[in-house]
Design an enzyme around this catalytic site. Structure first.
Site, short mmCIF file in Angstrom:
data_model
loop_
_atom_site.label_atom_id
_atom_site.label_comp_id
_atom_site.label_asym_id
_atom_site.label_seq_id
_atom_site.Cartn_x
_atom_site.Cartn_y
_atom_site.Cartn_z
N GLY A 1 6.01 16.49 -50.51
CA GLY A 1 4.48 16.82 -50.46
C GLY A 1 3.66 15.53 -50.16
O GLY A 1 2.35 15.73 -49.96
N GLY B 1 1.11 5.13 -53.75
CA GLY B 1 1.49 4.01 -54.07
C GLY B 1 3.24 4.13 -53.93
O GLY B 1 3.88 3.01 -54.41
N SER C 1 7.45 8.56 -50.90
CA SER C 1 6.82 9.76 -50.84
C SER C 1 6.00 9.99 -49.73
O SER C 1 5.64 10.86 -48.98
CB SER C 1 6.29 9.95 -52.24
OG SER C 1 5.00 10.90 -52.19
N GLU D 1 3.11 6.96 -68.43
CA GLU D 1 4.14 7.33 -67.38
C GLU D 1 5.61 7.62 -68.23
O GLU D 1 6.70 7.56 -67.55
CB GLU D 1 4.39 6.59 -66.31
CG GLU D 1 2.91 6.79 -65.37
CD GLU D 1 2.91 7.85 -64.44
OE1 GLU D 1 3.88 8.27 -63.94
OE2 GLU D 1 2.03 8.38 -64.26
N HIS E 1 6.43 2.29 -60.68
CA HIS E 1 7.03 2.20 -62.29
C HIS E 1 7.83 0.87 -62.33
O HIS E 1 8.44 0.58 -61.45
CB HIS E 1 7.71 3.30 -62.62
CG HIS E 1 7.36 4.71 -62.48
ND1 HIS E 1 7.66 5.84 -61.91
CD2 HIS E 1 6.06 5.10 -63.25
CE1 HIS E 1 6.89 6.72 -62.32
NE2 HIS E 1 5.89 6.36 -63.00
N CYS F 1 15.67 7.16 -62.37
CA CYS F 1 14.44 8.41 -62.39
C CYS F 1 14.76 9.72 -62.98
O CYS F 1 14.23 10.39 -63.90
CB CYS F 1 13.54 8.40 -61.11
SG CYS F 1 13.22 6.87 -60.40
O1 SUG Z 1 5.89 9.79 -59.80
N1 SUG Z 1 7.68 11.13 -56.99
C1 SUG Z 1 7.64 10.58 -58.20
C2 SUG Z 1 8.85 9.62 -58.35
C3 SUG Z 1 9.30 9.28 -59.86
C4 SUG Z 1 10.05 8.31 -59.94
N2 SUG Z 1 10.35 7.95 -61.37
C5 SUG Z 1 10.61 6.68 -61.82
N3 SUG Z 1 10.57 5.72 -61.20
N4 SUG Z 1 11.12 6.89 -62.90
C6 SUG Z 1 6.28 9.77 -58.81
O2 SUG Z 1 5.74 9.25 -57.55
C7 SUG Z 1 6.58 12.78 -55.10
C8 SUG Z 1 6.31 13.95 -55.12
C9 SUG Z 1 5.77 14.21 -53.75
O3 SUG Z 1 5.16 13.52 -52.81
O4 SUG Z 1 6.31 15.65 -53.16
C10 SUG Z 1 6.57 12.06 -56.70
O5 SUG Z 1 5.97 12.69 -57.45
#
Ligand code: SUG
Length: 445
Positions: A23, A28, A32, A177, A250, A368
């Protein structure tokens, strides 16, 4: 507890939900953004995640599974002034592709963001404390907190052993987070440890950076108080702005700890030397610092490959194993570093590579995907839901994925009512497979 009984780390992996898609929702998070609107494969994603978890279980590590959330999440639409039956609600949401994407993300897969956990060995009341993360920086993630709280209370249901707090207030000052910004060092997992809270900003300051800093100091101070941990064994330290601006949204993208080891990139922290001093002073054992120089692994390579989002795992009597994504194998500087690391005189003695590409493409690596909970045998026995991964559960979950999950999914498919109906049917069955009780999901009410 007898010595031959298990006590140590259990990794609970988020089962990847069937709306997994790209999506481009997380500003940041470079992966993604780069993969926005590309076709995703929910079926492959879920199978990659399950294969990783099952691989670890077969290697002898304790492994659990956490159920996905219902998506698209319709209850939020009523609060936003939309009316009608489910089909009409979905049609309303589909008028705005951005709204639809936000209510549809399968982001609860990244269980490291489910919450912050202080093991009972660190807490005054000798209970394991959980604070579900409010995840308020991103709308699609903030939608997770309520169901995550319910899920943690369902699984960790024995109130004599576990305390699941409410998430912190939904205010920018308390942006949280979860365990992605938390590290713990101890001589071994089942002992008192030093808890290290890594925040990106002081919530009272005005923050300006290329990308948002998702975690505040104030949120972690509140969590430490609520968890009743010993302040003499607690460290608050700031993630460097340089790391956040390079795409480390993170801390677990640039640093990781396991027992006596702190493994980190030289640009990870605002004040590396002060942090090392404090760790050395607060630990009642000799900490091992594995620092990765930017000359050896440039921060861009670390973030692209997720070198620090590896899982470092312990087994009694053995050197630690690093579980790394395939992207580490494919990034020359990182592969070279890991090849050398296991020949050096450090506690880490082996590397295993796993394929979690579907999740990696959204910025979610092996670490993650999992929530670490330190438990003993009696804690595990107190869980009533069927979440501990064994051959039976693994095969039931793979069959379940095969039965329901689409091969491919694009963001524009999320408005398809048949996908929603299929997801409800799948999750209904899942609550039975995993013994989650009636009314686990909102749609079941
Ligand atoms: O929060 N990606 C998550 C990835 C989380 C990774 N977790 C850790 N580092 N522990 C985030 O950015 C992308 C969803 C999208 O673009 O469809 C997303 O939410």
């Amino acid at each position: 507890m007898t010595r031959n009984e298990f006590y140590g780390e259990v990794n609970f992996d988020g089962l990847i939900g069937m709306t997994h898609n790209y999506g481009g929702l997380s500003f940041g998070n470079i992966a993604s953004a780069n993969n926005k609107a590309k076709p995703a494969s929910p079926k492959n994603a879920a199978k990659q995640g399950l294969a990783k978890a099952w691989h670890l279980a077969r290697l002898g590590y304790k492994q659990g599974i956490l159920p996905p959330q219902e998506r698209p999440f319709l209850p939020i639409l009523n609060k936003l002034g939309f009316n009608g039956n489910n089909q009409q609600l979905l049609q309303h949401a589909a008028q705005d592709k951005r709204l639809l994407a936000n209510i549809s993300a399968a982001s609860s897969m990244w269980a490291a963001n489910a919450g912050t956990i202080s093991p009972k060995y660190d807490c005054k009341d000798n209970k394991t404390h959980f604070t579900p993360a409010n995840l308020i920086t991103n709308t699609h993630r903030a939608l997770e907190a309520a169901q995550t709280t319910k899920m943690l209370r369902t699984i960790f249901c024995d109130e004599a052993r576990f305390m699941v707090h409410d998430p912190l207030p939904n205010q920018s000052l308390f942006a949280d987070e979860g365990a992605a910004n938390f590290m713990r060092m101890s001589k071994s997992h089942g002992e008192k440890g030093v808890e290290i809270f890594v925040y990106g900003r002081d919530g009272f300051e005005s923050y300006s950076g290329k990308f948002p800093a998702r975690q505040t100091m104030q949120s972690f101070e509140a969590i430490a108080r609520n968890h009743q941990i010993n302040i003499d064994k607690t460290i608050f330290t700031r993630q460097s702005k340089q790391a956040i601006d390079a795409g480390a949204f993170h801390n677990d993208v640039v640093a990781s700890a396991n027992e006596n080891v702190l493994f980190y990139h030289e640009f990870a922290f605002e004040n590396e030397e002060a942090l090392k001093r404090e760790i050395t002073q607060k630990c009642d054992f000799e900490p091992v610092f594995i620092r990765v120089d930017n000359n050896d692994v440039p921060i861009e390579d670390a973030i692209k490959s997720y070198l620090f989002n590896t899982q470092i795992l312990s087994k009694p009597g053995e050197r630690m194993t690093i579980i790394a994504p395939m992207e580490c194998y494919e990034t020359p500087s990182v592969k070279k570093f890991l090849d050398e690391l296991i020949t050096r005189n450090t506690p880490i003695g082996a590397v295993e590579y796993v394929d979690v590409r579907q999740s990696m493409n959204n910025g979610g690596g092996p670490a993650c995907l999992r929530l670490r909970v330190i438990m003993d045998e009696a804690d595990i026995k107190s869980i009533k839901a069927r979440v501990m991964l064994d051959e039976g559960l693994y095969s039931d979950l793979v069959n379940w994925v095969d039965k329901y999950y689409p091969e491919t999914l694009l963001p524009e498919d999320l408005g398809d009512f048949s996908l929603l109906e299929n997801n409800y049917a799948a999750l209904d069955e899942l609550t039975k497979i995993m013994h989650l009780g009636a009314n686990f999901y909102d749609f079941q009410k």
